[in-house]
Motif scaffolding. Structure first.
Motif, PDB file in Angstrom:
ATOM      1  N   VAL A  43       0.844  -1.182   0.000  1.00  0.00           N
ATOM      2  CA  VAL A  43       0.000   0.000   0.000  1.00  0.00           C
ATOM      3  C   VAL A  43       0.884   1.236   0.000  1.00  0.00           C
ATOM      4  N   GLY A  44       0.518   2.230  -0.811  1.00  0.00           N
ATOM      5  CA  GLY A  44       1.260   3.477  -0.758  1.00  0.00           C
ATOM      6  C   GLY A  44       1.521   4.044  -2.125  1.00  0.00           C
ATOM      7  N   SER A  45       2.366   5.047  -2.171  1.00  0.00           N
ATOM      8  CA  SER A  45       2.664   5.718  -3.418  1.00  0.00           C
ATOM      9  C   SER A  45       4.091   6.235  -3.401  1.00  0.00           C
ATOM     10  N   SER A  46       4.601   6.504  -4.590  1.00  0.00           N
ATOM     11  CA  SER A  46       5.963   7.023  -4.703  1.00  0.00           C
ATOM     12  C   SER A  46       6.067   7.864  -5.957  1.00  0.00           C
ATOM     13  N   GLY A  47       7.078   8.737  -5.984  1.00  0.00           N
ATOM     14  CA  GLY A  47       7.338   9.560  -7.146  1.00  0.00           C
ATOM     15  C   GLY A  47       6.479  10.803  -7.208  1.00  0.00           C
TER      16      GLY A  47
END
Length: 328
Positions: A43-47
């Motif tokens: 789960v999550g996000s990046s960039g």
């Protein structure tokens, strides 16, 4: 005519810059049962702007509510809509125009939701529980920031604790980057250099560190952690260096939303008992697991106080949204 033509061209260019170059949205894969009966999900996000990869952003197992929260810079209690905002999950990949700012990125997310999920919405003012950050009876325990020589850190490392390396660090100009080693203070937390900020959890405690932080910075951070609006009513206009340490307590309420800036789907703090007439609860001094609550720590360590109030907040009401996005 030439001047009018230039105006039209400039306007079109500005509008074009508010969309992603490429955007892929797919339903997230079902949760996988692991050996031993546990569930595993990333789960999550990046960039995105302000990161190491500013022209690409990736979301994994992301809820629509989390996307709205990021796109409109709101909290969950400022969003009204169907229940599937929290239950439907998506994997999203976007390519961001080069040079886009964080604010432009938010508009791109708004447009993505509108275009792919056919969203229509409106804003309403709603009375809701809030907190006011005020100066406590005996006055603030804060010292204004001072310029310090670069590269100097307090020589504290009790009990010979090994140096700790941080994967994420927001530093000032010339400050060390991710992976830099830091000595620890008497509580085992990393000693950060001037110009850095931190939000760490170790040994059952949370440490928020501020360097050259304003009271609005503190109010914003507390608002995200408490899940209720926090307004700065201290009247303190300076910039301060301070830390806030309190016991970590959590209450898991389903799967974490995985919003940007959330570390490993960190759950919210357990709220104190309900207040009177819908106002926020009056905080207790100790957490269930021992150690000061965030409410008590603010007063003891900073000479400030969170007062429960009721106030008007802007609420986004979703009039229509499709459960399934249009095809990529």
């Amino acid at each position: 005519m030439k001047n009018n033509a230039w105006v039209v061209l400039l306007f079109c260019g500005a509008a074009y810059a508010q969309t992603f170059e490429v955007a892929s949205i797919r339903p997230a894969a079902p949760l996988q049962m692991q050996d031993g009966g546990g569930m595993m999900v990333k789960v999550g996000s990046s960039g995105g702007p302000g990161t190491k990869d500013p022209i690409r952003a990736t979301y994994r197992y992301q809820s629509l509510s989390a996307l709205f929260i990021e796109a409109y810079d709101i909290r969950r209690n400022q969003l009204a809509g169907p229940a599937f905002l929290d239950t439907e999950r998506f994997d999203i990949n976007v390519k961001v125009p080069k040079g886009a700012t964080k604010e432009e990125y938010k508009v791109m997310l708004q447009n993505l939701l509108t275009e792919r999920f056919k969203v229509t919405l409106h804003h309403e003012k709603k009375e809701t529980p809030v907190y006011e950050l005020v100066v406590a009876k005996n006055g603030p325990k804060l010292k204004e920031s001072k310029e310090e020589p670069k590269g100097e850190q307090p020589d504290v490392n009790p009990e010979g604790l090994p140096e700790v390396k941080l994967d994420v660090l927001k530093g000032g100009p010339g400050g060390p980057g991710p992976g830099a080693p830091f000595k620890r203070d008497k509580d085992g937390f990393p000693i950060l250099p001037p110009g850095s900020t931190s939000n760490l959890m170790m040994n059952g405690r949370v440490m928020m560190g501020f360097s050259k932080g304003t009271m609005q910075d503190l109010a914003t951070t507390l608002s995200g952690r408490l899940g209720k609006p926090v307004t700065d009513a201290t009247g303190l206009k300076g910039k301060y260096d301070f830390t806030l340490s309190f016991a970590f307590a959590m209450e898991m309420q389903g799967m974490p939303s995985g919003g940007r800036g959330m570390v490993s789907g960190e759950p919210p703090l357990t709220p104190p008992p309900p207040g009177v007439d819908g106002a926020p609860p009056m905080p207790s001094a100790m957490s269930p697991g021992g150690g000061p609550t965030v409410f008590a720590a603010i007063q003891q360590q900073l000479g400030l106080k969170l007062e429960p109030k009721r106030g008007q907040v802007d609420v986004i009401v979703i009039d229509h949204i499709e459960k399934t996005p249009t095809e990529n």
